[in-house]
Motif scaffolding. Structure first.
Motif, PDB file in Angstrom:
ATOM      1  N   GLU A 103       5.347   5.556 -40.594  1.00  0.00           N
ATOM      2  CA  GLU A 103       5.425   5.503 -39.136  1.00  0.00           C
ATOM      3  C   GLU A 103       5.427   6.887 -38.493  1.00  0.00           C
ATOM      4  O   GLU A 103       5.169   7.020 -37.289  1.00  0.00           O
ATOM      5  CB  GLU A 103       6.660   4.726 -38.684  1.00  0.00           C
ATOM      6  N   PHE A 104       5.712   7.937 -39.281  1.00  0.00           N
ATOM      7  CA  PHE A 104       5.653   9.293 -38.730  1.00  0.00           C
ATOM      8  C   PHE A 104       4.222   9.698 -38.393  1.00  0.00           C
ATOM      9  O   PHE A 104       4.012  10.700 -37.696  1.00  0.00           O
ATOM     10  CB  PHE A 104       6.243  10.305 -39.713  1.00  0.00           C
ATOM     11  N   GLU A 105       3.226   8.956 -38.896  1.00  0.00           N
ATOM     12  CA  GLU A 105       1.830   9.247 -38.538  1.00  0.00           C
ATOM     13  C   GLU A 105       1.617   9.109 -37.036  1.00  0.00           C
ATOM     14  O   GLU A 105       0.852   9.859 -36.430  1.00  0.00           O
ATOM     15  CB  GLU A 105       0.890   8.267 -39.267  1.00  0.00           C
ATOM     16  N   LYS A 106       2.313   8.115 -36.416  1.00  0.00           N
ATOM     17  CA  LYS A 106       2.137   7.851 -34.988  1.00  0.00           C
ATOM     18  C   LYS A 106       3.146   8.606 -34.134  1.00  0.00           C
ATOM     19  O   LYS A 106       2.827   9.009 -33.010  1.00  0.00           O
ATOM     20  CB  LYS A 106       2.256   6.347 -34.722  1.00  0.00           C
ATOM     21  N   GLU A 107       4.351   8.767 -34.653  1.00  0.00           N
ATOM     22  CA  GLU A 107       5.392   9.429 -33.864  1.00  0.00           C
ATOM     23  C   GLU A 107       6.173  10.368 -34.776  1.00  0.00           C
ATOM     24  O   GLU A 107       7.094   9.958 -35.480  1.00  0.00           O
ATOM     25  CB  GLU A 107       6.321   8.408 -33.229  1.00  0.00           C
TER      26      GLU A 107
END
Length: 252
Positions: free
Chosen positions: A203-207
């Motif tokens: 999820e760090f890819e988006k945020e």
């Protein structure tokens, strides 16, 4: 055990058991590296590394290998701190950690501190290989010297790769014989406990978490890819753990 020291490897393999849990088809310890499965939590298997002997001592070569398959969840801790000590065998001791997490797997690597006792020489190498959407929590804590003593020589390298691409590759040398300045204001600034936390989440890819200070001697830094690094210095192990635990709660 030989005059050159102890050679031992502990191996862990975690697999999705197809029933919502994680099985451990491989749980094999040698010599001073004993492995124990402890009570699991949900789909996560938990393993404790138990030191059956003192060390690592001079000349020892110890290694821990863990493989996590797709859909498996593994948490590895240790029963007590690891203490690097001088031994009868000459030469430095080595401690290698090799971790491999498949796409869809999850590993939490949360051992207790490594203490570099006076007169010891230890080289630590930790290499983590991640694939696809693998998830990782990797904590590393080092304490330079026991109470009232000078530290031994400690060299530590940590490499984290995702699909063959480096997310992190760093090395630090401390103690007698290390390059000058290791205890100066630009490196440890007189502190004796240092640690880092690497968290990889798809999820760090988006945020991506924002870079920020976590106190006077701690900081969170985004890495290339879905990963962040928390680094911290502290006067002792207790304060260091408190800082890293707080960062982990915020990130997960």
């Amino acid at each position: 055990m030989t005059t050159a020291g102890v050679r031992a490897t502990a191996r862990i393999e975690a697999r999705d058991d197809g029933r919502g849990g994680t099985s451990l088809p491989m749980l094999d310890g040698e010599g001073p590296l004993a492995l124990r499965r402890i009570r699991s939590s949900g789909s996560e298997a938990r393993v404790m590394l138990v030191g059956a002997m003192s060390g690592p001592l001079g000349g020892d070569h110890l290694a821990v290998e863990a493989r996590v398959g797709p859909g498996a969840r593994l948490r590895v801790g240790s029963a007590a701190a690891t203490i690097a000590l001088p031994g009868q065998a000459k030469g430095e001791a080595r401690y290698d950690v090799r971790l491999d997490v498949a796409d869809g797997g999850e590993l939490s690597w949360l051992p207790e501190q490594l203490i570099s006792a006076g007169g010891s020489e230890l080289s630590v190498s930790s290499r983590v290989e991640l694939r696809g959407d693998a998830r990782l929590v990797f904590r590393e804590e080092q304490v330079l010297g026991r109470v009232g003593e000078q530290p031994g020589r400690l060299t530590s390298r940590l490499t984290v790769r995702r699909d063959g691409r480096a997310l992190l590759d760093q090395e630090l040398a401390c103690g007698p014989g290390a390059p000058g300045g290791w205890d100066g204001p630009a490196v440890l600034a007189g502190h004796r406990a240092l640690g880092q936390l690497v968290v990889v989440r798809p999820e760090f890819e988006k945020e991506v978490p924002v870079a920020r200070l976590l106190g006077e001697y701690a900081a969170l830094t985004p890495l290339v890819g879905p990963a962040v690094l928390v680094t911290a210095l502290a006067p002792d192990a207790l304060v260091l753990r408190r800082v890293l635990d707080g960062a982990l709660r915020d990130l997960t």
